[in-house]
Design an enzyme around this catalytic site. Structure first.
Site, PDB file in Angstrom:
ATOM      1  N   ALA A  65      24.531  19.772  11.108  1.00  0.00           N
ATOM      2  CA  ALA A  65      24.147  21.105  11.572  1.00  0.00           C
ATOM      3  C   ALA A  65      22.639  21.271  11.468  1.00  0.00           C
ATOM      4  CB  ALA A  65      24.846  22.170  10.739  1.00  0.00           C
ATOM      5  N   GLY A  66      22.091  22.095  12.356  1.00  0.00           N
ATOM      6  CA  GLY A  66      20.661  22.348  12.366  1.00  0.00           C
ATOM      7  C   GLY A  66      19.959  21.743  13.553  1.00  0.00           C
ATOM      8  N   ASP A  68      21.491  21.091  16.749  1.00  0.00           N
ATOM      9  CA  ASP A  68      21.915  21.854  17.928  1.00  0.00           C
ATOM     10  C   ASP A  68      22.415  23.215  17.458  1.00  0.00           C
ATOM     11  OD1 ASP A  68      22.805  22.825  20.321  1.00  0.00           O
ATOM     12  OD2 ASP A  68      24.335  21.293  20.656  1.00  0.00           O
ATOM     13  N   THR A  89      23.386  26.304  12.306  1.00  0.00           N
ATOM     14  CA  THR A  89      24.187  27.378  11.740  1.00  0.00           C
ATOM     15  C   THR A  89      24.147  28.614  12.641  1.00  0.00           C
ATOM     16  OG1 THR A  89      23.854  26.594   9.476  1.00  0.00           O
ATOM     17  CG2 THR A  89      24.411  28.898   9.746  1.00  0.00           C
ATOM     18  N   ASN A 114      11.774  22.415   6.345  1.00  0.00           N
ATOM     19  CA  ASN A 114      12.044  23.485   7.303  1.00  0.00           C
ATOM     20  C   ASN A 114      12.363  24.776   6.574  1.00  0.00           C
ATOM     21  OD1 ASN A 114      14.885  24.756   8.008  1.00  0.00           O
ATOM     22  ND2 ASN A 114      15.297  22.724   7.134  1.00  0.00           N
ATOM     23  N   PHE A 118      17.988  30.140  10.014  1.00  0.00           N
ATOM     24  CA  PHE A 118      19.169  30.373  10.860  1.00  0.00           C
ATOM     25  C   PHE A 118      18.794  31.055  12.174  1.00  0.00           C
ATOM     26  CE2 PHE A 118      22.322  30.783   7.017  1.00  0.00           C
ATOM     27  CZ  PHE A 118      22.211  29.425   6.779  1.00  0.00           C
ATOM     28  N   ASN A 145      29.247  25.410  12.197  1.00  0.00           N
ATOM     29  CA  ASN A 145      28.700  25.802  10.905  1.00  0.00           C
ATOM     30  C   ASN A 145      28.282  27.266  10.965  1.00  0.00           C
ATOM     31  OD1 ASN A 145      26.438  26.145   8.903  1.00  0.00           O
ATOM     32  ND2 ASN A 145      26.897  23.999   8.454  1.00  0.00           N
ATOM     33  N   SER A 181      21.883  26.934   2.336  1.00  0.00           N
ATOM     34  CA  SER A 181      20.528  26.872   2.881  1.00  0.00           C
ATOM     35  C   SER A 181      19.576  27.626   1.958  1.00  0.00           C
ATOM     36  CB  SER A 181      20.472  27.492   4.278  1.00  0.00           C
ATOM     37  OG  SER A 181      19.128  27.660   4.689  1.00  0.00           O
ATOM     38  N   ASN A 183      16.851  28.994   2.931  1.00  0.00           N
ATOM     39  CA  ASN A 183      15.955  29.778   3.782  1.00  0.00           C
ATOM     40  C   ASN A 183      16.455  31.173   4.133  1.00  0.00           C
ATOM     41  OD1 ASN A 183      14.124  27.573   3.937  1.00  0.00           O
ATOM     42  ND2 ASN A 183      15.465  26.613   5.440  1.00  0.00           N
ATOM     43  N   THR A 184      17.581  31.577   3.569  1.00  0.00           N
ATOM     44  CA  THR A 184      18.079  32.945   3.721  1.00  0.00           C
ATOM     45  C   THR A 184      18.155  33.565   2.336  1.00  0.00           C
ATOM     46  OG1 THR A 184      19.361  32.436   5.718  1.00  0.00           O
ATOM     47  CG2 THR A 184      20.016  34.380   4.464  1.00  0.00           C
ATOM     48  N   LYS A 215      29.757  23.758   2.679  1.00  0.00           N
ATOM     49  CA  LYS A 215      28.585  22.899   2.541  1.00  0.00           C
ATOM     50  C   LYS A 215      27.790  23.322   1.318  1.00  0.00           C
ATOM     51  CE  LYS A 215      24.843  20.810   5.235  1.00  0.00           C
ATOM     52  NZ  LYS A 215      24.276  20.673   6.593  1.00  0.00           N
ATOM     53  N   ASN A 244      23.278  19.860   1.612  1.00  0.00           N
ATOM     54  CA  ASN A 244      22.261  20.528   2.405  1.00  0.00           C
ATOM     55  C   ASN A 244      20.876  20.009   1.994  1.00  0.00           C
ATOM     56  OD1 ASN A 244      20.976  22.506   4.096  1.00  0.00           O
ATOM     57  ND2 ASN A 244      22.717  23.863   3.757  1.00  0.00           N
ATOM     58  N   GLY A 269      15.630  14.364   4.682  1.00  0.00           N
ATOM     59  CA  GLY A 269      15.138  13.033   4.989  1.00  0.00           C
ATOM     60  C   GLY A 269      15.281  12.065   3.834  1.00  0.00           C
ATOM     61  N   THR A 320      17.468  14.178  10.141  1.00  0.00           N
ATOM     62  CA  THR A 320      16.026  13.970  10.068  1.00  0.00           C
ATOM     63  C   THR A 320      15.595  12.615  10.605  1.00  0.00           C
ATOM     64  OG1 THR A 320      15.900  15.462   8.184  1.00  0.00           O
ATOM     65  CG2 THR A 320      14.038  13.974   8.518  1.00  0.00           C
TER      66      THR A 320
END
Length: 341
Positions: A65-66, A68, A89, A114, A118, A145, A181, A183-184, A215, A244, A269, A320
């Site tokens: 995920a991430g 597309d 996501t 990153n 989302f 996701n 994640s 990032n939220t 996840k 993740n 990565g 990655t």
């Protein structure tokens, strides 16, 4: 050819712009006659066919995920040889994500930072594209996701996830709850077992017969990882995706000033390889053989994929290294797996 292109052209582009250009090419590869030609060159050997989650995968190797986010590149990714594509996501409410710049390469580490947040056009828009894909006879297994909408308070997260699940589960081959994640704001706090139990139970009820996975983050202590694994088994989930991105920056080869300039966000990565493999082994030891474990994080080569499979993964995902190894990456992995066997 691709390494030269990356060094001389792509590495000079803004990473997010480069991603959009790559996705445009992938989308074109999903159209005939290019799709048939590409698929003929990349089709996984029949010996790689894998059974998991009650589904049949052309290869155990798929896209995490991430990559597309909005279900626009599935046909092209299938043409490039991936056995499954996990889209998203996706959130119930469309959102722009975090301010740019929000994607950074750490080239000496073959890594990416990153903090996309989302960014996606929402579950409703994705549902229409998923419905069209499901009518295709030739397509990969499609995972979906889902995450929490940023504007929704953490206290109301369960209802937000449920909304996405009811809309998307009937159109997904499998569904993934993303609570990991970085990032939220507040999202990773949902991984606490006492919070996670009612959320997962609600989403499972909303998902019906669609296999449900969760996840998890690599930064959790080992005992919390095994606790989530036990919870997932207890609730009757189909599997766990481990892992993740990480918030750690330990052991990087990239200039510290470059790392600092990238700022906050999830690191993915090669640097994630060791921890991701450790988490895989922890989870595999804590769940029954019939429970699906998907390994992702630091996967670059066929040997990496084989190592994950040997450690108990049913499926393996990457993202990655696609940026660093180019469009024939899945074919390289699949051919390497056949040669190994």
């Amino acid at each position: 050819m691709y390494p030269l292109l990356f060094r001389t052209v792509l590495s000079r582009l803004d990473p997010e712009r480069a991603h959009h250009l790559a996705m445009a090419v992938i989308r074109m590869l999903g159209l005939p006659p290019a799709s048939a030609i590409a698929r003929a060159l990349t089709r996984p050997d029949a010996s790689l066919r894998t059974h998991a989650l009650g589904l049949t995968f052309d290869s155990p190797f798929g896209v995490a995920a991430g990559f597309d986010k909005d279900v626009v590149g599935v046909k092209g990714l299938y043409a490039l040889g991936f056995g499954h594509v996990e889209v998203g996501t996706l959130t119930a409410i469309p959102q722009e994500g975090n301010p740019r710049p929000r994607l950074f390469r750490l080239i000496p580490d073959r890594a990416v930072v990153n903090r996309m947040g989302f960014n996606n056009r929402g579950a409703q828009a994705a549902a229409a594209r998923l419905a069209k894909l499901r009518r295709r006879a030739k397509r990969p297994v499609i995972g979906v996701n889902i995450g929490k909408s940023r504007v929704v308070d953490v206290a109301d997260a369960t209802a937000d996830y449920e909304r996405s699940a009811r809309l998307l589960a009937p159109l997904a081959d499998y569904l993934v709850v993303n609570v990991s994640s970085p990032n939220t704001p507040g999202l990773r706090g949902l991984q606490a077992v006492e919070t996670l139990r009612p959320l997962l139970q609600t989403v499972k009820d909303a998902s019906g017969a669609t296999p449900l996975l969760v996840k998890i983050a690599p930064d959790l202590p080992d005992d919390e990882i095994t606790g989530i694994a036990a919870l997932a088994v207890d609730l009757g989930l189909a599997g766990i995706i481990a892992t993740n991105t990480t918030i750690s920056r330990e052991g990087l080869a990239t200039d510290p000033a470059v790392v600092a300039a990238a700022g906050e966000g999830g690191l993915s990565g090669a640097p994630l390889k060791v921890r991701s493999l450790d988490v895989l082994r922890l989870v595999r030891a804590a769940v029954p053989d019939t429970f699906c474990v998907v390994s992702v994080g630091g996967v670059e080569t066929a040997d990496d994929v084989r190592e994950r499979l040997d450690a108990g993964a049913d499926l393996v995902q990457g993202y990655t290294a696609f940026l660093y190894r180019g469009p024939l990456w899945a074919r390289q992995i699949n051919r390497g797996l056949v040669a190994h066997d």
